[in-house]
Design a protein around this motif. Structure first.
Motif, PDB file in Angstrom:
ATOM      1  N   UNK A 227      93.528 -24.943  11.337  1.00 20.69           N
ATOM      2  CA  UNK A 227      93.678 -23.651  12.016  1.00 20.69           C
ATOM      3  C   UNK A 227      92.912 -23.690  13.336  1.00 20.69           C
ATOM      4  N   UNK A 228      93.628 -23.564  14.430  1.00 18.05           N
ATOM      5  CA  UNK A 228      93.029 -23.591  15.770  1.00 18.05           C
ATOM      6  C   UNK A 228      93.147 -22.204  16.386  1.00 18.05           C
ATOM      7  N   UNK A 229      92.033 -21.703  16.910  1.00 16.95           N
ATOM      8  CA  UNK A 229      91.995 -20.390  17.557  1.00 16.95           C
ATOM      9  C   UNK A 229      91.980 -20.595  19.065  1.00 16.95           C
ATOM     10  N   UNK A 230      92.842 -19.887  19.769  1.00 18.89           N
ATOM     11  CA  UNK A 230      92.867 -19.977  21.228  1.00 18.89           C
ATOM     12  C   UNK A 230      92.569 -18.619  21.850  1.00 18.89           C
ATOM     13  N   UNK A 231      91.827 -18.625  22.946  1.00 16.15           N
ATOM     14  CA  UNK A 231      91.627 -17.395  23.702  1.00 16.15           C
ATOM     15  C   UNK A 231      91.376 -17.737  25.159  1.00 16.15           C
ATOM     16  N   UNK A 232      91.859 -16.873  26.043  1.00 15.03           N
ATOM     17  CA  UNK A 232      91.539 -17.018  27.458  1.00 15.03           C
ATOM     18  C   UNK A 232      90.103 -16.555  27.689  1.00 15.03           C
ATOM     19  N   UNK A 233      89.399 -17.253  28.580  1.00 19.33           N
ATOM     20  CA  UNK A 233      87.982 -16.987  28.826  1.00 19.33           C
ATOM     21  C   UNK A 233      87.839 -15.865  29.858  1.00 19.33           C
ATOM     22  N   UNK A 234      87.101 -14.841  29.485  1.00 15.56           N
ATOM     23  CA  UNK A 234      86.804 -13.726  30.386  1.00 15.56           C
ATOM     24  C   UNK A 234      85.286 -13.552  30.507  1.00 15.56           C
ATOM     25  N   UNK A 235      84.888 -12.913  31.564  1.00 13.75           N
ATOM     26  CA  UNK A 235      83.475 -12.532  31.697  1.00 13.75           C
ATOM     27  C   UNK A 235      83.411 -11.123  32.256  1.00 13.75           C
ATOM     28  N   UNK A 236      82.211 -10.543  32.199  1.00 11.29           N
ATOM     29  CA  UNK A 236      82.005  -9.165  32.632  1.00 11.29           C
ATOM     30  C   UNK A 236      81.150  -9.161  33.898  1.00 11.29           C
ATOM     31  N   UNK A 237      81.651  -8.613  35.017  1.00  8.30           N
ATOM     32  CA  UNK A 237      80.820  -8.544  36.226  1.00  8.30           C
ATOM     33  C   UNK A 237      79.511  -7.824  35.944  1.00  8.30           C
ATOM     34  N   UNK A 238      78.415  -8.263  36.577  1.00  6.09           N
ATOM     35  CA  UNK A 238      77.099  -7.693  36.278  1.00  6.09           C
ATOM     36  C   UNK A 238      77.032  -6.178  36.489  1.00  6.09           C
ATOM     37  N   UNK A 239      76.418  -5.505  35.543  1.00  2.00           N
ATOM     38  CA  UNK A 239      76.219  -4.060  35.605  1.00  2.00           C
ATOM     39  C   UNK A 239      74.883  -3.733  36.260  1.00  2.00           C
ATOM     40  N   UNK A 253      78.993  -6.609  25.194  1.00  2.00           N
ATOM     41  CA  UNK A 253      79.258  -5.298  25.776  1.00  2.00           C
ATOM     42  C   UNK A 253      78.466  -5.094  27.058  1.00  2.00           C
ATOM     43  N   UNK A 254      77.349  -5.804  27.195  1.00  2.83           N
ATOM     44  CA  UNK A 254      76.480  -5.660  28.364  1.00  2.83           C
ATOM     45  C   UNK A 254      76.647  -6.789  29.365  1.00  2.83           C
TER      46      UNK A 254
END
Length: 364
Positions: A227-239, A253-254
């Motif tokens: 079982x292989x899990x795939x996801x596109x990589x995202x990041x959150x711009x600094x708050x 979340x932060x």
């Protein structure tokens, strides 16, 4: 004092364990029907291990984790770029994310855990503190900071899995043109692995084809994984702030970051312990955690630029040459830059909660 933790992942459970340790009454609200963790491996870095030690969970993590005696960075053809023979259990512990999640879950009494409990706002929550640990797509963050940008695609996609083995392998990171691979062996012979590749979002890609020419055992690990899990990589711009009123953002979340330093889960564990150590002083929590996590966020981005994002043969050859020229002791010191965190002092007893007025801007 009562806290409600929204989100039952690693960060949320760690926050609940840590707050209970200093006397808070805690509830954990998880929107899913059961507590669990998806994904594959996690490297418990020295900073994360210190956080877990403060929670009283170090021994259990060491029992379930995998001690290794070697590791390092390799090129896609298998050549060692940096070989670190002293990377062992005292440095990095490799374990399955589900095992780490289980350690935290078992540290909490069942009566504080609530499933099928989705939280979409804080107005009706009867708590002195609300911990928003609801992930990169945090509903509470979006509500409290409506002007802040959401997750941004980081230009790469990733695959993760657990190969059944048995294998006997060191902890390794492999860098190739436009790609990266990682190997985290488990004590029972299984191997947690990940692959990442520069690609458009949602591109139709086959990891077996993309990484089939990389050094052994990477192709075998991928091919043998059920079982292989795939996801596109995202990041959150600094708050600009991690807090609003009685709410503290925690973990992804932060400060969701790209995974190229392996510090995402480690930062959530640090957050949890720091929040408890601050005794409910959210202004102090923000002042302590935001500079630290945003420095690691920038470091992860830099690691990506000089790692997975390099694609031209000349740039890759130059990068590999620099890696091979760096003595192992210097490489270890470079790693320590991000893992040298210590648990903050705890001068503030549980008592009054210092709230912070809502913010909402981001620091570009």
């Amino acid at each position: 004092m009562k806290a409600i933790v929204v989100g039952g992942g690693i960060g949320g459970l760690a926050a609940a364990v840590s707050l209970r340790r200093v006397g808070w009454e805690v509830e954990v609200r998880e929107r899913a029907a059961a507590f669990g963790e998806i994904g594959a491996g996690v490297g418990v870095m020295p900073n994360a291990l210190r956080a877990l030690s403060w929670m009283g969970l170090e021994d259990e993590v060491r029992r379930l984790g995998t001690p290794r005696v070697s590791g390092g960075v390799r090129a896609s053809d298998g050549r060692w770029l940096v070989h670190l023979p002293d990377v062992g259990q005292e440095k990095i512990i490799a374990m399955h994310r589900a095992d780490l999640h289980g350690v935290l879950l078992r540290a909490l009494p069942p009566e504080v855990l609530f499933t099928d409990s989705e939280v979409t706002g804080v107005e009706d929550l009867d708590a002195d503190l609300v911990v928003a640990a609801d992930g990169i797509n945090s509903c509470l963050r979006a509500q409290l900071f409506p002007d802040a940008p959401g997750p941004v695609y980081a230009g790469a996609t990733a695959w993760r899995g657990v190969a059944p083995g048995p294998f006997e392998l060191p902890i390794t990171q492999t860098l190739g043109p436009g790609g990266e691979a990682g190997v985290l062996p488990l004590g029972d012979g299984r191997v947690c692995w990940y692959l990442a590749r520069v690609a458009p979002a949602a591109a139709d890609l086959d990891p077996v084809e993309l990484f089939g020419g990389w050094h052994d055992p990477i192709p075998d690990l991928v091919a043998s994984t059920p079982a292989v899990v795939r996801h596109d990589v995202h990041h959150l711009p600094p708050l600009r702030t991690f807090v609003s009123g009685r709410v503290a953002l925690l973990g992804d979340a932060a400060h969701a970051m790209v995974p190229y330093l392996g510090q995402g889960a480690c930062m959530a564990l640090e957050d949890a312990v720091t929040l408890a150590a601050c005794g409910g002083d959210l202004a102090r929590y923000d002042a302590v955690r935001r500079p630290r996590t945003q420095a690691v966020w920038r470091g992860s981005r830099t690691a990506g630029r000089f790692g997975i994002e390099l694609r031209s043969p000349v740039a890759v050859a130059l990068r590999d040459l620099v890696f091979r020229a760096v003595p192992a002791a210097v490489a270890v010191r470079g790693m320590a830059r991000f893992s040298s965190w210590e648990v903050p002092a705890m001068p503030t007893p549980v008592g009054s909660l210092d709230r912070v007025e809502p913010g909402g801007d981001v620091d570009h």
